[in-house]
Design an enzyme around this catalytic site. Structure first.
Site, PDB file in Angstrom:
ATOM      1  N   HIS A   1       0.855  -1.196   0.000  1.00 42.66           N
ATOM      2  CA  HIS A   1       0.000   0.000   0.000  1.00 42.66           C
ATOM      3  C   HIS A   1       0.884   1.237   0.000  1.00 42.66           C
ATOM      4  O   HIS A   1       2.114   1.138   0.122  1.00 42.66           O
ATOM      5  CB  HIS A   1      -0.981  -0.006   1.177  1.00 42.66           C
ATOM      6  CG  HIS A   1      -0.353   0.138   2.536  1.00 42.66           C
ATOM      7  ND1 HIS A   1       0.600  -0.720   3.022  1.00 42.66           N
ATOM      8  CD2 HIS A   1      -0.576   1.053   3.533  1.00 42.66           C
ATOM      9  CE1 HIS A   1       0.941  -0.350   4.244  1.00 42.66           C
ATOM     10  NE2 HIS A   1       0.254   0.724   4.574  1.00 42.66           N
TER      11      HIS A   1
ATOM     12  N   HIS B   1       1.238   3.927   1.991  1.00 43.37           N
ATOM     13  CA  HIS B   1       1.758   4.674   3.144  1.00 43.37           C
ATOM     14  C   HIS B   1       3.282   4.692   2.998  1.00 43.37           C
ATOM     15  O   HIS B   1       3.894   3.676   2.651  1.00 43.37           O
ATOM     16  CB  HIS B   1       1.360   4.009   4.473  1.00 43.37           C
ATOM     17  CG  HIS B   1      -0.020   4.391   4.927  1.00 43.37           C
ATOM     18  ND1 HIS B   1      -0.811   3.575   5.686  1.00 43.37           N
ATOM     19  CD2 HIS B   1      -0.734   5.539   4.724  1.00 43.37           C
ATOM     20  CE1 HIS B   1      -1.976   4.191   5.933  1.00 43.37           C
ATOM     21  NE2 HIS B   1      -1.947   5.382   5.367  1.00 43.37           N
TER      22      HIS B   1
ATOM     23  N   ASP C   1       5.880   4.551   4.800  1.00 44.10           N
ATOM     24  CA  ASP C   1       6.808   3.614   5.449  1.00 44.10           C
ATOM     25  C   ASP C   1       6.893   2.272   4.710  1.00 44.10           C
ATOM     26  O   ASP C   1       7.676   1.406   5.081  1.00 44.10           O
ATOM     27  CB  ASP C   1       6.438   3.391   6.926  1.00 44.10           C
ATOM     28  CG  ASP C   1       5.014   2.915   7.138  1.00 44.10           C
ATOM     29  OD1 ASP C   1       4.125   3.327   6.373  1.00 44.10           O
ATOM     30  OD2 ASP C   1       4.784   2.124   8.076  1.00 44.10           O
ATOM     31  N   HIS C   2       6.093   2.122   3.648  1.00 45.31           N
ATOM     32  CA  HIS C   2       6.137   0.875   2.878  1.00 45.31           C
ATOM     33  C   HIS C   2       6.704   1.060   1.473  1.00 45.31           C
ATOM     34  O   HIS C   2       6.870   0.090   0.748  1.00 45.31           O
ATOM     35  CB  HIS C   2       4.736   0.244   2.809  1.00 45.31           C
ATOM     36  CG  HIS C   2       4.300  -0.260   4.146  1.00 45.31           C
ATOM     37  ND1 HIS C   2       4.346  -1.585   4.493  1.00 45.31           N
ATOM     38  CD2 HIS C   2       3.863   0.411   5.245  1.00 45.31           C
ATOM     39  CE1 HIS C   2       3.940  -1.722   5.750  1.00 45.31           C
ATOM     40  NE2 HIS C   2       3.644  -0.524   6.228  1.00 45.31           N
TER      41      HIS C   2
ATOM     42  N   HIS D   1      -7.323  -1.566   6.290  1.00 45.46           N
ATOM     43  CA  HIS D   1      -6.392  -0.534   6.731  1.00 45.46           C
ATOM     44  C   HIS D   1      -6.931   0.833   6.324  1.00 45.46           C
ATOM     45  O   HIS D   1      -7.930   0.927   5.620  1.00 45.46           O
ATOM     46  CB  HIS D   1      -5.023  -0.826   6.096  1.00 45.46           C
ATOM     47  CG  HIS D   1      -3.887  -0.089   6.714  1.00 45.46           C
ATOM     48  ND1 HIS D   1      -3.740   0.065   8.067  1.00 45.46           N
ATOM     49  CD2 HIS D   1      -2.821   0.545   6.158  1.00 45.46           C
ATOM     50  CE1 HIS D   1      -2.640   0.764   8.308  1.00 45.46           C
ATOM     51  NE2 HIS D   1      -2.078   1.074   7.165  1.00 45.46           N
TER      52      HIS D   1
ATOM     53  N   ASP E   1       0.084  -4.060   6.767  1.00 40.61           N
ATOM     54  CA  ASP E   1      -0.751  -3.331   7.722  1.00 40.61           C
ATOM     55  C   ASP E   1      -2.218  -3.758   7.646  1.00 40.61           C
ATOM     56  O   ASP E   1      -2.851  -3.677   6.601  1.00 40.61           O
ATOM     57  CB  ASP E   1      -0.655  -1.827   7.441  1.00 40.61           C
ATOM     58  CG  ASP E   1       0.744  -1.291   7.680  1.00 40.61           C
ATOM     59  OD1 ASP E   1       1.668  -2.099   7.866  1.00 40.61           O
ATOM     60  OD2 ASP E   1       0.904  -0.059   7.677  1.00 40.61           O
TER      61      ASP E   1
ATOM     62  N   HIS F   1       6.483  -4.816  12.235  1.00 35.46           N
ATOM     63  CA  HIS F   1       5.854  -3.492  12.141  1.00 35.46           C
ATOM     64  C   HIS F   1       5.634  -2.921  13.547  1.00 35.46           C
ATOM     65  O   HIS F   1       4.569  -2.406  13.894  1.00 35.46           O
ATOM     66  CB  HIS F   1       4.527  -3.577  11.369  1.00 35.46           C
ATOM     67  CG  HIS F   1       4.063  -2.249  10.819  1.00 35.46           C
ATOM     68  ND1 HIS F   1       3.180  -1.440  11.494  1.00 35.46           N
ATOM     69  CD2 HIS F   1       4.357  -1.596   9.674  1.00 35.46           C
ATOM     70  CE1 HIS F   1       2.946  -0.349  10.779  1.00 35.46           C
ATOM     71  NE2 HIS F   1       3.656  -0.426   9.666  1.00 35.46           N
TER      72      HIS F   1
HETATM   73 ZN   LIG Z   1       0.002   1.663   6.607  1.00 34.24          ZN
END
Ligand SMILES: [Zn+2]
Length: 305
Positions: free
Chosen positions: A62, A64, A66-67, A142, A212, A270
């Protein structure tokens, strides 16, 4: 070891205590795959001596940051290393725009092609298949639409029982036996009965990567019996309200999913930046599902072990 997973990043949202944002490297029979590309992914790949030029597939769960915020640096380094092979990038719509915009404003033309494959994260889709494995999306719950990935090694060839090998057996006969077929001569007379000459193939492995997600029992059926389940465990049970609010999971929830899906092993990761020590998270998960391990950077997990 035919399938192994190396953790490159295990931190949730922000880096903390030396832990990098989410990224993993999977090697299945020499097919090299990166799953999520948190910031610093290329540094981690180098640190753990993973051959960047061999990576042909990247899967992003996805959008976000941090990914995927480490992705652009990795793509540029591949270019500077004079990569020429196509790179397959599997993600949701939007990542193609983000990448093309950065290439546009840096006036860069890569030496290699990025083949964008977009998927719909709300349904189970077969998004990749080759001679060694299949990859399906796992719909997750999520704040942004998000998918996990289910990697399944294909059934391997049957093993030839070397004690039964006979003189005069042709290579083409052996190849046929490995596929599970019996071998006949030109007149249709049975030469070799498969059961007599072969043994069961080495078992195939499976890996479910559940990025997530909030508590999500819908995935249980899809991932049933996987060899290794990675499930996020951002919080401990006493922060359950925070997990609800941010659509993440607790250690106990990850362990309950692993137990219900009869996974052989669970990896949790995570981790929230509030946890310096991870041992309490591990204990809480193990209270429910004993074969749980922490996703620790640099550790490699054998899927068949
Ligand atoms: Zn996320």
């Amino acid at each position: 070891m035919s399938a192994k997973l190396t953790i490159l990043g295990s931190s949730g949202a922000i880096p903390a205590y030396g832990r990098f944002p989410t990224a993993q490297y999977l090697n299945i029979q020499n097919t090299h795959v990166v799953i999520d590309c948190g910031e610093g992914v290329q540094m981690q790949l180098m640190k753990y001596q993973i051959p960047i030029h061999k990576i042909d597939h990247i899967f992003i769960s996805h959008l976000h940051g941090d990914h995927y915020l480490g992705l652009m640096g990795l793509l540029f380094s591949m270019h500077l290393h004079r990569r020429v092979n196509d790179l397959h990038l599997h993600s949701q719509k939007g990542l193609d725009e983000i990448i093309l915009l950065q290439l546009k404003y840096s006036r860069s033309t890569l030496h290699y092609n990025i083949i964008f494959h977009s998927f719909n994260a709300s349904e189970i889709q077969l998004i990749h298949e080759d001679s060694v494995m299949t990859v399906h999306t796992i719909p997750l719950i999520h704040k942004l639409s998000c998918a996990g990935f289910l990697f399944r090694e294909k059934t391997k060839p049957r093993k030839i029982n070397k004690e039964k090998l006979k003189e005069g057996m042709l290579l083409q006969h052996i190849a046929l036996l490995k596929t599970g077929a019996d071998v006949y001569d030109h007149e249709g007379k049975l030469l070799y009965l498969n059961d007599e000459y072969t043994l069961e193939p080495t078992p195939s492995c499976s890996y479910a990567y559940c990025s997530d997600t909030a508590w999500n029992e819908k995935m249980i059926e899809q991932i049933h019996g996987v060899d290794l389940l990675y499930h996020e465990a951002t919080f401990m049970e006493d922060e359950k309200d925070k997990a609800r609010e941010t659509l993440h999971s607790t250690t106990a929830e990850a362990a309950t999913i692993a137990k219900a899906s009869e996974a052989r092993k669970l990896l949790i990761g995570h981790f929230s930046a509030r946890y310096r020590e991870l041992e309490p998270l591990l204990q809480e998960a193990r209270d429910i599902f004993i074969p749980t391990e922490l996703a620790i950077e640099g550790n490699t997990y054998d899927l068949s072990a």
